[in-house]
Design an enzyme around this catalytic site. Structure first.
Site, mmCIF file in Angstrom:
data_model
loop_
_atom_site.group_PDB
_atom_site.id
_atom_site.type_symbol
_atom_site.label_atom_id
_atom_site.label_comp_id
_atom_site.label_asym_id
_atom_site.label_seq_id
_atom_site.Cartn_x
_atom_site.Cartn_y
_atom_site.Cartn_z
ATOM 1 N N ASN A 6 44.312 19.347 -7.368
ATOM 2 C CA ASN A 6 45.607 18.953 -8.097
ATOM 3 C C ASN A 6 44.466 17.483 -8.249
ATOM 4 O OD1 ASN A 6 46.753 16.339 -8.227
ATOM 5 N ND2 ASN A 6 47.579 16.535 -6.092
ATOM 6 N N LYS A 40 44.899 14.635 -9.291
ATOM 7 C CA LYS A 40 45.693 13.135 -9.515
ATOM 8 C C LYS A 40 44.675 12.746 -10.596
ATOM 9 C CE LYS A 40 45.144 13.703 -4.383
ATOM 10 N NZ LYS A 40 45.769 13.778 -3.494
ATOM 11 N N HIS A 67 54.756 15.017 -4.328
ATOM 12 C CA HIS A 67 53.325 15.079 -3.738
ATOM 13 C C HIS A 67 53.708 13.790 -2.986
ATOM 14 C CE1 HIS A 67 49.537 13.791 -2.578
ATOM 15 N NE2 HIS A 67 49.504 14.834 -2.847
ATOM 16 N N GLU A 126 52.461 11.024 -3.263
ATOM 17 C CA GLU A 126 51.768 9.835 -3.290
ATOM 18 C C GLU A 126 53.353 9.245 -4.362
ATOM 19 O OE1 GLU A 126 48.091 10.960 -4.581
ATOM 20 O OE2 GLU A 126 46.584 10.572 -2.951
ATOM 21 N N GLU A 143 51.516 18.653 3.351
ATOM 22 C CA GLU A 143 50.141 18.143 3.291
ATOM 23 C C GLU A 143 50.824 16.983 4.164
ATOM 24 O OE1 GLU A 143 48.207 18.465 -0.397
ATOM 25 O OE2 GLU A 143 49.938 16.854 -0.782
ATOM 26 N N GLY A 156 43.198 12.847 1.677
ATOM 27 C CA GLY A 156 42.206 12.032 1.250
ATOM 28 C C GLY A 156 41.133 10.883 2.413
ATOM 29 N N SER A 166 42.279 16.597 3.015
ATOM 30 C CA SER A 166 40.961 16.922 3.138
ATOM 31 C C SER A 166 40.765 18.508 3.437
ATOM 32 C CB SER A 166 41.117 15.777 4.633
ATOM 33 O OG SER A 166 41.167 14.700 4.679
HETATM 34 P P1 PGA Z 1 42.739 14.953 -0.732
HETATM 35 O O1 PGA Z 1 44.227 15.718 -1.219
HETATM 36 O O2 PGA Z 1 42.121 17.229 -0.654
HETATM 37 O O3 PGA Z 1 41.676 14.699 -1.421
HETATM 38 O O4 PGA Z 1 43.077 15.017 0.704
HETATM 39 C C1 PGA Z 1 45.127 16.605 -1.078
HETATM 40 C C2 PGA Z 1 46.492 16.719 -1.999
HETATM 41 O O5 PGA Z 1 46.784 14.905 -2.269
HETATM 42 O O6 PGA Z 1 46.497 17.137 -2.815
#
Ligand code: PGA
Length: 252
Positions: free
Chosen positions: A10, A12, A93, A95, A164, A170, A209
């Site tokens: 992803n 983003k 997601h 976010e 997640e 992150g 992560s």
């Molecule tokens: P990350 O993000 O691997 O940077 O923690 C995962 C995600 O939000 O899908």
């Protein structure tokens, strides 16, 4: 791993045409590991160019609108994604849920819109740190699944779930393997209740992560059938290592 591992990047809000070189290198890594299904979700602006630049991997959107067309400034419909060469969409997601106020009902409508256009869909769920600390993690995820999973008639074989934990995205922090396994088993039970026998074929990805150093371990947790990767999917170097870890899990 019983199901074919599914490793999804992803990107983003990262990437421009210059970054397509990374996608090509990831595509070559995927070709070396046919046991693993690999996909990338770049920003909408790159979907078409990336879909044309790669051969092995699927390209998808990070979101889609629930409606087929209309006066929705800034949004992209599932049919437009498909027209651009996308094969799947991520929906729900954290976010999107947090920063755009998307609730379970909307996530489910988006998932069903994507399936109706022939796309695969990755439905994301996960608890916050406060919810985990309060012992509510499984209840929160169960309620997100109840509200956001598409209906059984919508095309279950094209549905995946991504677990997640919000606090792991992150941050460099990951749950214990026991906690990952317990949550994935709970999700599997929910899928069986929602979809019957077809629920056993739904892949459950872990996200939050995941990196080259921890992928092998996380992919070995109970009922983990792949990973949704943010930061570590931006370069071929780290993402290829995660693809290789998934291959190692299947091939031994
Ligand atoms: P990350 O993000 O691997 O940077 O923690 C995962 C995600 O939000 O899908």
């Amino acid at each position: 791993m019983a199901l074919r591992p599914y490793i999804v990047g992803n990107w983003k809000m990262n990437g421009t045409r210059a970054t397509l070189a990374e996608a090509r290198a990831i595509d070559r890594a995927a070709a070396r590991h046919p046991a693993v299904e690999v996909a990338l979700a770049p920003p909408f602006t790159l979907v078409m160019a990336m879909a044309e630049a790669v051969q092995e991997i699927a390209v998808g959107g990070q979101d889609c609108h629930a409606k087929p067309s209309g006066a929705f400034t800034g949004d992209v419909a599932a049919a437009q994604l498909a027209d651009a060469g996308a094969r799947f969409a991520i929906v729900g997601h954290s976010e999107r849920r947090t920063l755009h106020g998307e609730g379970d009902g909307l996530v489910r409508a988006k998932a069903e819109a994507a399936l109706a256009e022939g796309l695969g869909v990755i439905v994301c769920v996960g608890e916050t740190e406060a919810e985990r600390d309060a012992g509510q993690a499984e209840a929160v995820v169960a309620s997100q699944l109840a509200g956001s999973l598409p209906g059984a008639e919508a095309g279950v074989e094209r549905v995946s779930v991504a677990y997640e934990p919000v606090w792991a995205i992150g941050t460099g922090r990951v749950p214990s393997l026991d906690d990952v396994g317990a949550m994935h088993r709970a999700i599997r039970a929910h899928l069986a209740a929602a979809y019957g026998a077809a629920g056993a074929g739904v892949r459950i990805l872990y996200g939050g992560s995941v990196n080259a150093a921890n992928a092998l371990e996380l992919l070995g947790a109970d009922e983990v059938s792949g990973a949704l990767v943010g930061g570590a999917s931006l370069t071929a170097e780290s993402f290829s290592a995660i693809i290789a870890a998934a291959a190692q899990r299947v091939e031994g």
